[in-house]
Motif scaffolding. Structure first.
Motif, PDB file in Angstrom:
ATOM      1  N   LEU A 109       0.731  -1.238  -0.512  1.00  0.00           N
ATOM      2  CA  LEU A 109      -0.027  -0.171   0.082  1.00  0.00           C
ATOM      3  C   LEU A 109       0.719   1.349  -0.219  1.00  0.00           C
ATOM      4  CD1 LEU A 109      -2.499  -1.571   2.196  1.00  0.00           C
ATOM      5  CD2 LEU A 109      -3.112  -0.909   0.058  1.00  0.00           C
ATOM      6  N   ASN A 110       0.559   2.085  -0.901  1.00  0.00           N
ATOM      7  CA  ASN A 110       0.637   3.774  -0.410  1.00  0.00           C
ATOM      8  C   ASN A 110       0.481   4.059  -0.412  1.00  0.00           C
ATOM      9  OD1 ASN A 110       1.616   6.322  -1.622  1.00  0.00           O
ATOM     10  ND2 ASN A 110       2.100   5.597  -3.732  1.00  0.00           N
ATOM     11  N   ARG A 111       0.615   5.222   1.052  1.00  0.00           N
ATOM     12  CA  ARG A 111       0.302   6.193   2.397  1.00  0.00           C
ATOM     13  C   ARG A 111       0.217   7.380   1.091  1.00  0.00           C
ATOM     14  NH1 ARG A 111      -1.642   2.220   5.995  1.00  0.00           N
ATOM     15  NH2 ARG A 111      -0.728   0.563   5.631  1.00  0.00           N
ATOM     16  N   LYS A 112       0.253   7.586  -0.047  1.00  0.00           N
ATOM     17  CA  LYS A 112       0.322   8.967  -0.284  1.00  0.00           C
ATOM     18  C   LYS A 112      -1.561   8.652  -1.308  1.00  0.00           C
ATOM     19  CE  LYS A 112       5.090  10.093  -0.439  1.00  0.00           C
ATOM     20  NZ  LYS A 112       5.758  11.407  -1.978  1.00  0.00           N
TER      21      LYS A 112
ATOM     22  N   LEU B  67      -6.346   4.453   1.106  1.00  0.00           N
ATOM     23  CA  LEU B  67      -6.057   3.248   1.074  1.00  0.00           C
ATOM     24  C   LEU B  67      -7.166   1.988   0.710  1.00  0.00           C
ATOM     25  CD1 LEU B  67      -4.705   2.813   4.877  1.00  0.00           C
ATOM     26  CD2 LEU B  67      -3.387   2.982   2.563  1.00  0.00           C
TER      27      LEU B  67
ATOM     28  N   GLN C 184      -7.228   2.229  -3.266  1.00  0.00           N
ATOM     29  CA  GLN C 184      -5.780   0.873  -3.491  1.00  0.00           C
ATOM     30  C   GLN C 184      -6.341  -0.711  -3.369  1.00  0.00           C
ATOM     31  OE1 GLN C 184      -1.301   2.004  -2.269  1.00  0.00           O
ATOM     32  NE2 GLN C 184      -2.799   3.449  -1.417  1.00  0.00           N
TER      33      GLN C 184
ATOM     34  N   VAL D 253      -5.518  -3.100   6.877  1.00  0.00           N
ATOM     35  CA  VAL D 253      -6.652  -2.138   6.647  1.00  0.00           C
ATOM     36  C   VAL D 253      -7.902  -2.736   8.099  1.00  0.00           C
ATOM     37  CG1 VAL D 253      -6.138  -1.186   4.751  1.00  0.00           C
ATOM     38  CG2 VAL D 253      -8.040  -2.385   4.846  1.00  0.00           C
TER      39      VAL D 253
ATOM     40  N   THR E 298     -12.347   0.413   6.180  1.00  0.00           N
ATOM     41  CA  THR E 298     -11.822   0.793   5.194  1.00  0.00           C
ATOM     42  C   THR E 298     -11.603   0.369   3.907  1.00  0.00           C
ATOM     43  OG1 THR E 298     -10.073   2.048   6.003  1.00  0.00           O
ATOM     44  CG2 THR E 298      -9.453   1.440   3.545  1.00  0.00           C
TER      45      THR E 298
ATOM     46  N   SER F 114      -0.647   4.699  -8.758  1.00  0.00           N
ATOM     47  CA  SER F 114       0.294   4.059  -8.107  1.00  0.00           C
ATOM     48  C   SER F 114       1.012   2.967  -9.128  1.00  0.00           C
ATOM     49  CB  SER F 114      -0.360   3.185  -7.018  1.00  0.00           C
ATOM     50  OG  SER F 114      -0.655   3.265  -7.222  1.00  0.00           O
TER      51      SER F 114
END
Length: 249
Positions: A11-14, A17, A20, A52, A56, A95
């Motif tokens: 996972l890309n925290r930017k 969530l 993704q 998560v 989420t 991403s």
């Protein structure tokens, strides 16, 4: 029949969530084996798998439910729609992992590859090169064999020397460049426009001449802002739509 097991994702925290997770689960659904159960694990099990919260996970599942890929029933659980392989939209994502996931559920045929003079329309992307490597692939639905898109990639010669064409049958060019070649990817710029099918596209995608298609151009850049690869893809207009999600935060 085997139980359904979703793929894993870093996972890309930017990025949101839920977004993704929904796209990773979406790719797993579209790429599932015919022997897989149509019943998904519980929300709690999926949340634990992706690392998560249950909240989420519920948001991610709602996205897939709205898309028509799953149905949720109180006390019975969540189930994959049997028709989920058909007519799924392609999304422009934020991403590289999510872009790679979009190719799940497809089979790929490498039609040809070699070296060509830089096309005039791409000269601005490869100012230091007179020639580029080119790879032409046809993608089809795994279950039906129906062609969905054909793609031409134009790659810098120094990178092409490290590409095994066989890898392009298994993986998207983005994954090959990043994970096999070891190129550092900073961004990908996408352009999508409506066009009419030319004779080659009509033949490969099995559609009438001059029928509507989606013409996609994706330019992959390195950390120094130089183009690594230019992908030109023609999608069947009756099989795909593009959705862009913008995070306002």
């Amino acid at each position: 029949m085997t139980s359904f097991a979703p793929d894993s994702i870093v996972l890309n925290r930017k990025l949101p969530l839920w977004y993704q997770v929904s796209q990773s689960l979406r790719a797993s659904i579209l790429g599932r084996s015919p022997q897989d159960s149509l019943r998904l694990p519980t929300e709690e099990q999926l949340a634990g798998h992706y690392g998560v919260s249950v909240l989420t996970m519920r948001q991610a599942l709602k996205e897939l439910e709205d898309e028509g890929l799953i149905t949720r029933h109180r006390r019975r659980g969540t189930f994959i729609e049997p028709s989920a392989q058909r007519g799924a939209p392609v999304r422009l994502l934020g991403s590289v992992d999510a872009i790679v996931a979009q190719q799940s559920g497809m089979t790929t045929e490498l039609l040809d590859y070699g070296t060509v003079a830089v096309p005039s329309g791409l000269a601005g992307h490869f100012p230091q090169h007179a020639e580029v490597a080119t790879y032409h692939r046809l993608r089809s639905e795994e279950k039906t064999g129906e062609p969905t898109n054909h793609a031409r990639n134009y790659v810098r010669p120094d990178l092409a020397e490290r590409i095994d064409p066989a890898d392009l049958i298994r993986w998207p060019m983005t994954k090959v460049l990043r994970d096999v070649v070891g190129a550092s990817i900073s961004r990908i710029t996408d352009t999508v426009e409506a066009r009419l099918a030319d004779p080659e596209t009509a033949r490969l995608l099995q559609v009438p001449l001059l029928s509507p298609i989606l013409h996609y151009t994706g330019v992959t850049y390195d950390e120094e802002g130089q183009a690594l690869d230019v992908a030109v893809i023609h999608y069947r207009g009756d099989r795909f739509s593009f959705t862009v999600t913008l995070d306002a935060h």
